[in-house]
Scaffold this motif. Structure first.
Motif, short mmCIF file in Angstrom:
data_model
loop_
_atom_site.label_atom_id
_atom_site.label_comp_id
_atom_site.label_asym_id
_atom_site.label_seq_id
_atom_site.Cartn_x
_atom_site.Cartn_y
_atom_site.Cartn_z
N ASP A 255 27.68 -12.54 -40.05
CA ASP A 255 26.60 -13.41 -39.59
C ASP A 255 26.64 -13.59 -38.07
OD1 ASP A 255 25.64 -13.69 -42.14
OD2 ASP A 255 25.91 -15.87 -42.25
N VAL B 4 25.16 -10.57 -36.44
CA VAL B 4 23.69 -10.58 -36.52
C VAL B 4 23.10 -11.61 -35.57
CG1 VAL B 4 21.72 -10.97 -38.05
CG2 VAL B 4 23.73 -9.72 -38.89
N GLN B 5 23.71 -12.79 -35.49
CA GLN B 5 23.20 -13.82 -34.58
C GLN B 5 23.29 -13.37 -33.13
OE1 GLN B 5 25.64 -17.08 -35.84
NE2 GLN B 5 24.55 -17.32 -37.77
N ALA C 32 23.11 -10.27 -32.21
CA ALA C 32 22.08 -9.24 -32.07
C ALA C 32 20.71 -9.85 -31.80
CB ALA C 32 22.05 -8.37 -33.33
N THR D 246 14.15 -9.87 -39.10
CA THR D 246 15.10 -8.85 -39.52
C THR D 246 16.48 -9.46 -39.71
OG1 THR D 246 13.86 -7.13 -38.34
CG2 THR D 246 16.16 -6.64 -38.88
N ALA D 247 16.86 -10.36 -38.81
CA ALA D 247 18.18 -10.99 -38.90
C ALA D 247 18.32 -11.79 -40.19
CB ALA D 247 18.39 -11.89 -37.69
N LEU E 195 18.98 -9.46 -42.95
CA LEU E 195 20.33 -8.91 -42.86
C LEU E 195 21.37 -9.91 -43.35
CD1 LEU E 195 20.07 -7.12 -39.41
CD2 LEU E 195 20.74 -6.01 -41.55
N MET E 196 21.25 -11.16 -42.93
CA MET E 196 22.23 -12.15 -43.35
C MET E 196 22.15 -12.42 -44.85
SD MET E 196 22.58 -14.77 -40.10
CE MET E 196 20.83 -15.06 -39.83
N THR F 149 17.64 -2.63 -46.72
CA THR F 149 18.23 -3.41 -45.62
C THR F 149 19.60 -2.85 -45.22
OG1 THR F 149 17.19 -5.37 -46.60
CG2 THR F 149 18.72 -5.73 -44.77
N LEU G 131 22.91 -2.47 -43.52
CA LEU G 131 23.64 -3.51 -42.80
C LEU G 131 24.11 -3.06 -41.43
CD1 LEU G 131 25.63 -5.22 -45.70
CD2 LEU G 131 23.37 -5.74 -44.77
N ARG H 42 22.00 -1.98 -39.34
CA ARG H 42 20.75 -2.03 -38.58
C ARG H 42 20.92 -2.57 -37.16
NH1 ARG H 42 17.21 -2.61 -35.58
NH2 ARG H 42 14.99 -2.96 -35.93
N PRO H 43 21.73 -3.63 -36.90
CA PRO H 43 21.86 -4.10 -35.51
C PRO H 43 22.47 -3.08 -34.57
CG PRO H 43 22.63 -5.78 -37.05
CD PRO H 43 22.44 -4.53 -37.84
#
Length: 231
Positions: free
Chosen positions: A52, A55-56, A58, A68-69, A72-73, A148, A150, A152-153
């Motif tokens: 997480d 992602v945050q 990113a 998108t985030a 992902l989360m 999705t 993972l 991706r970022p």
């Protein structure tokens, strides 16, 4: 060593976190390698301690948008083992990119195994690029799917690294002059004289150290004159 809180953006109400780290690298890939504080020491501070948080960060750095985030989360919570693996790979790639760009900044040959690691990741990410129409022309976009992915970022981070490594700005990559800091940045100053990741952090600490050293070296006023010396 300075308080790691100085590395975050100037939002006093928010505790230090991956989502408010300063973005001083000048390129997305360098902001990513700067998600470790004190990279030049044997006790670095890791900011991406969970999927997480990755992602945050990113979102904060502009690698993915909020929608998108959130997907992902949610996917990470549904597939925790896969999310943990995605984070491990992201951190391993970050360290490979750090060694590559640190070598560039020091005018050394980058490690061949790190370059191979980066190339393998690029081979997975770049096929996701698509051209999309926009008013007045076209633009690049990333093709998302329902599964999705993972990682991706990482896709725009990897593209940023490839772009910088093949651009004329590569010669402007620098490492902060504070040996303990280790942050990297692109020096876009006119005379290529930037030394610090951020003047208000490492630059000010260096200035304070110099002032303390001068104070220690200065003679103490009122010391008695030694025999044989002029008054």
């Amino acid at each position: 060593m300075a308080d790691t809180a100085s590395r975050r953006e100037k939002t006093p109400q928010a505790p230090p976190s991956a989502s408010n780290l300063k973005l001083v690298g000048g390129r997305l890939c360098l902001d990513f390698v700067n998600t470790v504080d004190w990279h030049g020491t044997d006790h670095p501070k890791e900011w991406l301690t969970s999927f997480d948080e990755f992602v945050q960060w990113a979102v904060h750095a502009g690698a993915v948008d909020r929608q998108t985030a959130e997907g992902l989360m949610a996917a990470g919570r549904a597939r925790p083992a896969e999310a943990a693996g995605a984070l491990r790979e992201a951190l391993a790639l970050r360290e490979a990119m750090y060694r590559i760009f640190a070598a560039v900044a020091a005018a050394r040959e980058p490690p061949a195994d790190d370059l191979e690691h980066l190339n393998r990741a690029l081979a997975r990410a770049l096929p996701r690029l698509r051209l999309q129409a926009r008013p007045g022309g076209f633009d690049w976009a990333w093709a998302d799917d329902e599964a999705t992915p993972l990682d991706r970022p990482l896709w725009p981070i990897l593209a940023s690294a490839a772009e910088l490594l093949t651009s004329g700005d590569l010669a402007r990559v620098r490492r902060c002059a504070d040996d303990e800091c280790g942050w990297l940045f692109v020096d876009m100053s006119r005379n290529r004289s930037r030394r610090w990741c951020a003047m208000e952090d490492c630059g000010n600490r260096a200035k304070a150290r110099r002032l303390r050293q001068r104070a220690r070296d200065a003679p103490v006023s009122g010391e008695p004159t030694q025999p044989g010396q002029d008054a």
